[in-house]
Design an enzyme around this catalytic site. Structure first.
Site, PDB file in Angstrom:
ATOM      1  N   LYS A 174       0.851  -1.190   0.000  1.00 16.92           N
ATOM      2  CA  LYS A 174       0.000   0.000   0.000  1.00 16.92           C
ATOM      3  C   LYS A 174       0.887   1.241   0.000  1.00 16.92           C
ATOM      4  O   LYS A 174       1.593   1.496   0.977  1.00 16.92           O
ATOM      5  CB  LYS A 174      -0.930  -0.019   1.208  1.00 16.92           C
ATOM      6  N   THR A 200      -8.947   9.448   8.023  1.00 12.05           N
ATOM      7  CA  THR A 200      -8.615   8.177   7.353  1.00 12.05           C
ATOM      8  C   THR A 200      -8.385   7.042   8.346  1.00 12.05           C
ATOM      9  O   THR A 200      -7.767   6.034   8.001  1.00 12.05           O
ATOM     10  CB  THR A 200      -7.358   8.354   6.486  1.00 12.05           C
ATOM     11  N   GLY A 216      -8.691   3.751  10.122  1.00 16.22           N
ATOM     12  CA  GLY A 216      -9.310   2.474   9.784  1.00 16.22           C
ATOM     13  C   GLY A 216      -9.136   2.039   8.343  1.00 16.22           C
ATOM     14  O   GLY A 216      -9.699   1.015   7.936  1.00 16.22           O
ATOM     15  N   THR A 217      -8.352   2.771   7.549  1.00 19.34           N
ATOM     16  CA  THR A 217      -8.234   2.417   6.128  1.00 19.34           C
ATOM     17  C   THR A 217      -7.652   1.024   5.922  1.00 19.34           C
ATOM     18  O   THR A 217      -8.126   0.262   5.081  1.00 19.34           O
ATOM     19  CB  THR A 217      -7.364   3.435   5.363  1.00 19.34           C
ATOM     20  N   GLY A 218      -6.603   0.669   6.680  1.00 19.71           N
ATOM     21  CA  GLY A 218      -5.962  -0.628   6.490  1.00 19.71           C
ATOM     22  C   GLY A 218      -6.880  -1.788   6.835  1.00 19.71           C
ATOM     23  O   GLY A 218      -6.974  -2.775   6.095  1.00 19.71           O
ATOM     24  N   CYS A 219      -7.567  -1.665   7.970  1.00 23.03           N
ATOM     25  CA  CYS A 219      -8.515  -2.704   8.389  1.00 23.03           C
ATOM     26  C   CYS A 219      -9.626  -2.844   7.349  1.00 23.03           C
ATOM     27  O   CYS A 219     -10.026  -3.950   6.985  1.00 23.03           O
ATOM     28  CB  CYS A 219      -9.145  -2.339   9.731  1.00 23.03           C
TER      29      CYS A 219
END
Length: 266
Positions: free
Chosen positions: A173, A204, A206-209
């Site tokens: 990412k 932003t 929580g984007t990875g989860c």
């Protein structure tokens, strides 16, 4: 019956990341979400004020309870906190006939550590080898593989370094790089460059989860890895665009953005 997706992750009391983000994502994408809680955090828009991991036996019991009775079509892992939990979850995944999306969570959006440094070797040698897709961000690539990525040209080097630990696919990412949000998906032979416009939105959390859960949801529907990752990227891009202020710090992405578009003016 709806596709069944299991998240194995920590709880975020602020509701923007972790188990809470995972289940919201799964609901938005039309799958049935189930959960194994690995840790409890005291967390809000300003950061993580405390974290308490659950005993290995509690994590194992939750997992067996769900998988043995209900079954599962995809599993997503997030915060695993300790070497003991990483190894226990890797063992469970290895014995489960379902794709696994591994988000090797190392630090929170605010820079708070969510994985003991002693657990890094377990992630490399136990967890990544059982991953269908690993989804590290650039900080996690540096932490796990020692590769510092400062430009888009270095994403291939980062991907090769993470693939050397054994996941079938890796999604590097590149959201922390300047310019468009560029991610690289590869299995070492096929290569997919995923680009999206960067939104001027600081909310932003929580984007990875959210991205990892969206990938798992699409895999559970029977999509291929490239199809699932492409669809997940589109979903999370919309969620980032709709991110909103919450508390005094970094707000969350909007997991229900696609569901509420028609009601915003109501």
């Amino acid at each position: 019956m709806k596709p069944l997706v299991l998240t194995v992750a920590g709880s975020d009391s602020g509701g923007g990341a972790g188990i809470q983000a995972d289940l919201k994502t799964m609901l938005a994408l039309g799958v049935h979400g189930m959960s194994v809680v690995t840790a409890v955090t005291a967390q809000n828009s300003l950061g993580v004020q405390g974290a308490w991991e659950l005993p290995v036996e509690a994590v194992r019991a939750q997992y067996r309870s769900v998988v043995d009775d209900i079954g599962v079509q995809a599993v997503k892992t997030g915060m695993l906190a300790s070497a003991e939990l990483v190894e226990a979850v890797a063992e469970l995944l290895a014995a489960t006939d379902a794709p696994a999306v591994v988000d090797p969570v190392g630090v929170s959006k605010h820079g708070d550590p969510l994985l003991a440094s002693s657990a890094l070797e377990s992630v490399r040698t136990k967890l990544l080898p059982v991953a269908t897709v690993a989804t590290p961000n650039l900080d996690e690539v540096a932490q796990l593989a020692g590769v510092q990525v400062e430009s888009e040209d270095q994403l291939r080097e980062a991907a090769a370094a993470v693939l050397s630990y054994g996941p079938k696919w890796v999604l590097i990412k590149g959201g922390h790089l300047p310019g468009d949000a560029v991610d690289l998906l590869t299995d070492g032979s096929e290569e997919y460059w995923l680009r999206a416009s960067r939104y001027d939105n600081r909310h932003t959390h929580g984007t990875g989860c959210t991205l990892a859960s969206a990938i798992a949801s699409q895999l559970a529907k029977g999509q291929s890895v490239p199809e699932a990752v492409t669809a997940a990227k589109e979903y999370v891009t919309g969620a980032i665009a709709a991110g909103f202020a919450l508390g005094d710090g970094i707000g969350p992405v909007d997991h229900g953005w696609a569901l509420t578009r028609g009601t915003r003016g109501a």
